[in-house]
Design an enzyme around this catalytic site. Sequence first.
Site, PDB file in Angstrom:
ATOM      1  N   ASP A 157       0.848  -1.189   0.000  1.00  0.00           N
ATOM      2  CA  ASP A 157       0.000   0.000   0.000  1.00  0.00           C
ATOM      3  C   ASP A 157       0.889   1.247   0.000  1.00  0.00           C
ATOM      4  O   ASP A 157       1.902   1.303   0.716  1.00  0.00           O
ATOM      5  CB  ASP A 157      -0.903   0.009   1.233  1.00  0.00           C
ATOM      6  CG  ASP A 157      -1.960   1.096   1.157  1.00  0.00           C
ATOM      7  OD1 ASP A 157      -3.013   0.838   0.534  1.00  0.00           O
ATOM      8  OD2 ASP A 157      -1.727   2.196   1.708  1.00  0.00           O
ATOM      9  N   ASN A 192      -3.082  12.743  -4.041  1.00  0.00           N
ATOM     10  CA  ASN A 192      -4.256  13.133  -4.830  1.00  0.00           C
ATOM     11  C   ASN A 192      -4.754  14.521  -4.442  1.00  0.00           C
ATOM     12  O   ASN A 192      -5.095  15.342  -5.306  1.00  0.00           O
ATOM     13  CB  ASN A 192      -5.379  12.111  -4.644  1.00  0.00           C
ATOM     14  CG  ASN A 192      -5.180  10.872  -5.493  1.00  0.00           C
ATOM     15  OD1 ASN A 192      -4.532  10.930  -6.532  1.00  0.00           O
ATOM     16  ND2 ASN A 192      -5.724   9.753  -5.049  1.00  0.00           N
ATOM     17  N   HIS A 198      -5.663  14.034  -9.160  1.00  0.00           N
ATOM     18  CA  HIS A 198      -5.763  12.611  -9.505  1.00  0.00           C
ATOM     19  C   HIS A 198      -4.829  12.183 -10.634  1.00  0.00           C
ATOM     20  O   HIS A 198      -4.333  11.044 -10.614  1.00  0.00           O
ATOM     21  CB  HIS A 198      -7.213  12.257  -9.849  1.00  0.00           C
ATOM     22  CG  HIS A 198      -8.105  12.252  -8.642  1.00  0.00           C
ATOM     23  ND1 HIS A 198      -8.082  11.250  -7.702  1.00  0.00           N
ATOM     24  CD2 HIS A 198      -9.032  13.152  -8.199  1.00  0.00           C
ATOM     25  CE1 HIS A 198      -8.957  11.495  -6.749  1.00  0.00           C
ATOM     26  NE2 HIS A 198      -9.549  12.664  -7.019  1.00  0.00           N
ATOM     27  N   ASP A 238      -2.545   8.843 -10.479  1.00  0.00           N
ATOM     28  CA  ASP A 238      -2.510   7.789 -11.513  1.00  0.00           C
ATOM     29  C   ASP A 238      -1.095   7.546 -12.002  1.00  0.00           C
ATOM     30  O   ASP A 238      -0.667   6.401 -12.206  1.00  0.00           O
ATOM     31  CB  ASP A 238      -3.407   8.189 -12.683  1.00  0.00           C
ATOM     32  CG  ASP A 238      -4.891   8.173 -12.331  1.00  0.00           C
ATOM     33  OD1 ASP A 238      -5.230   7.605 -11.277  1.00  0.00           O
ATOM     34  OD2 ASP A 238      -5.688   8.730 -13.117  1.00  0.00           O
ATOM     35  N   GLU A 271      -4.894   2.152  -4.148  1.00  0.00           N
ATOM     36  CA  GLU A 271      -3.427   2.240  -4.134  1.00  0.00           C
ATOM     37  C   GLU A 271      -2.799   0.966  -3.578  1.00  0.00           C
ATOM     38  O   GLU A 271      -1.618   0.953  -3.219  1.00  0.00           O
ATOM     39  CB  GLU A 271      -2.983   3.449  -3.304  1.00  0.00           C
ATOM     40  CG  GLU A 271      -3.237   3.342  -1.819  1.00  0.00           C
ATOM     41  CD  GLU A 271      -4.629   3.814  -1.413  1.00  0.00           C
ATOM     42  OE1 GLU A 271      -4.806   4.149  -0.238  1.00  0.00           O
ATOM     43  OE2 GLU A 271      -5.537   3.854  -2.270  1.00  0.00           O
TER      44      GLU A 271
END
Length: 496
Positions: A344, A352, A357, A361, A387
């Site tokens: 994680d 973010n 965002h 990504d 994530e």
Amino acid sequence: MDAALAFLEEITASAWDVPSILAPFVLRAQALTGASGAAVGIREGDHLVLRAAVGSSGPLLGRRLRVDSSWSGLALVTGQPIICADTGSEAPPFEPGRLESHIEARSLLVVPFESAHAESGVLLVTSPDPRTFRQEHQNTLCLLGRILMHRLEHAEQLRGYQLTLAENDIALATLRESEHRFRSAFDHSGMGMALMSTDGRLLRVNPALCRTLGYSRSELLALTHQAATHADDRELETPLLREIIAGERTRYEIEKRYLHHDGSTVWGLLTVSVITTPEEEALYLVAQIQDITSRKANEQTLMALAVRDDLTGLWNRREMLRILREETSRADRHGRPLSLIMIDIDRFKMINDTYGHPAGDASLRQLARIVEDCVRSFDRVARYGGEEFAVILPETLEPDALVVAERIRTRVAAEMFSIPSLDGSDLGIAITVSSGIATMTAEHDLSVEDLIREADTHLYAAKSDGKNRCVNASTARSATQTKVASSAGPESGAGT
């Protein structure tokens, strides 16, 4: 003898239709017996039909009389010649018919002729005078009857030959037309087609097949069907060809790969049917090859979409669960270890929220590449969700799985992640990850759900203990023991 030879020449030169055959015989019968009239009756079912007649019998040409109501019919039924010396005084053994009365026959001679392969009937001569015909006339007429019978048989045979020739001509014309249609369809078909021998040699190929595989006609004919096939697919057809040649099937259809002249792969939908002899032996094969390369590419794309994460290209959650079920089953069956790492990104929400965002990504894609670089070729990497990533490590014990997780953690920590900023420029940011590890062994058997739950528990522990850490069962136990020891120390000291 001269008269007989002349007669043979006459009937030999005559045409082969029935009227032309009969005419010389009635003339000769009249001349040789001194009769006033002569006729030939041909049997048609229960009747005799006068098909030739001369002299006093001439007006009766075409007349019909029942077989059971005349001297002629009696001769045909009994198969014996009949001489009636005087029709006025000799009572016939039947109800008199109208034929003899119409021709005013006072005496008559009837000779039957019959053949199993041609028409049968009678030769009939009549006279208005009684006692005209004698035994020699009967012998002469019997001879004419036999000759006539053979002549009719030859005519029937000739008609049979002519019918056969006509049928052959029709069949040949039909075959030529069929061949023309097949050739036209073969040559102008938009689908690749080939005629093959039963041993796989290409006997004929059409332009569409040459275009599909990139060969000229002569180049393609120099190859066998096997040689034009992709090496990995060459054994697909072996049992099918064996069955079709043995007559156990008439066609088959498979998808297989071919080799293009330029070395690329062409997917084809192959349909093979067999052409047999009248004895049902395989003569040659007709192959139709439809180019399905584009369709297969689309299928592979759709399949990838079904099992791949569209952002990172890794296996998606559903496929990861399928792979994990498969690997846990294999590990359990063979008593081999299996490890799972759950990864994680630390503080991903901040990325973010701070950079947007698109930046998140970009960091997910870059992390996916790093994780793939840190594992073996047969290990499986998946995006589990958001994530969070999963790494499946077959035949890997807990300490080795920890080494892999630490490799990933240190590599990520050392990497500067390139992300787009809100103003469009590129930024470099530092990212860390935390990992939880679970391992199943023969002594520690876990289900898929147990394996994920344990890895998630250790991941939660790594995140809770400061992040940028890797935790497995052993490290979790050590941390617990340390906490217990540290919490118990002061209390014991105070008591002493």
